[in-house]
Design an enzyme around this catalytic site. Sequence first.
Site, PDB file in Angstrom:
ATOM      1  N   SER A 138      63.934 -37.885   7.323  1.00  0.00           N
ATOM      2  CA  SER A 138      64.727 -37.876   6.086  1.00  0.00           C
ATOM      3  C   SER A 138      63.783 -37.877   4.899  1.00  0.00           C
ATOM      4  O   SER A 138      62.653 -38.376   4.987  1.00  0.00           O
ATOM      5  CB  SER A 138      65.632 -39.108   6.028  1.00  0.00           C
ATOM      6  OG  SER A 138      66.221 -39.256   4.754  1.00  0.00           O
TER       7      SER A 138
ATOM      8  N   TYR B  36      66.691 -48.351   6.886  1.00  0.00           N
ATOM      9  CA  TYR B  36      66.855 -46.915   7.140  1.00  0.00           C
ATOM     10  C   TYR B  36      65.623 -46.097   6.760  1.00  0.00           C
ATOM     11  O   TYR B  36      65.088 -45.351   7.605  1.00  0.00           O
ATOM     12  CB  TYR B  36      68.102 -46.383   6.426  1.00  0.00           C
ATOM     13  CG  TYR B  36      68.259 -44.888   6.545  1.00  0.00           C
ATOM     14  CD1 TYR B  36      68.679 -44.310   7.740  1.00  0.00           C
ATOM     15  CD2 TYR B  36      67.959 -44.048   5.467  1.00  0.00           C
ATOM     16  CE1 TYR B  36      68.804 -42.934   7.861  1.00  0.00           C
ATOM     17  CE2 TYR B  36      68.090 -42.673   5.579  1.00  0.00           C
ATOM     18  CZ  TYR B  36      68.513 -42.118   6.774  1.00  0.00           C
ATOM     19  OH  TYR B  36      68.630 -40.761   6.895  1.00  0.00           O
TER      20      TYR B  36
END
Length: 277
Positions: free
Chosen positions: A140, A153
């Site tokens: 990401s 995350y």
Amino acid sequence: MSENKYAIVTGASQGMGKYIALELARRNINLILISLPDQELDSFCKTLASDFGIEAIAYETDLCIPESITALSRWVNENFEIDILINNAGLGGSMKFTDAQTDYINKIIQLNVTATSLLTHLLLPNLIRQKKAYILNISSIAALAPIGYKTVYPASKAFVHSFSRGLRYELKDTNVLVSVAHPGPMKTTVENSERLDRQGTLGKFLMSTPERNARICVDYLLKGKSLIILNKLSWLVMNYAPDWLKTRLISEASKKEILEQYTEYKKATRRTVSLKE
């Protein structure tokens, strides 16, 4: 790709995983698609098989459970030859770390870190024995900055990036090519789209679509590209902007998201109470 070979895609029932499966099917590649139960994966597989004349097999399981990963890997290795592994399944969200439940934190780590590592490890002998094989891990853009109100995350996605780059080097003398992709925010559902729209300029700057990202990922994967950058401008900014600035801007956007979620929850609660009265 040989007709008797298969590509595995995790998290294939929705979002970018679903569009990656579609891109592979268009290239006449047989599929083994993985998702949680009750995600209509079997129906999606039947549609792909009918539309593209490939074999598409659904396997429903929870990759947050290590035993499930072991069972899946054993089933694959005993029954199929695979030349593509795409670790797409991931979990995240915005929440104050002090408010997060232990199970929520553990699931992010189990899915984003453990499942990616363990599934790759268990399927690697199958991939290595193929004439040519590919691994794609989905990281990401969040991996490039510490982010408050997301905390675990981005750290887990930084692991995916480092793991992929290191593994590619380790496998450089084999026939297996490892790639890592860094998507940013994507509009995948109505709720998700509305949330991203509320983030204003920053959200729009980092935003893309799962269709576009999937197409680029598959194209570059099959070309053997090691690092797949899906938004070059945001990649440059995230790489060269100082951490304090990135962390502040993205963390504040995440904080705003939490406040909006809380406000919506309170409104919904009041409406429910009003209806009962």
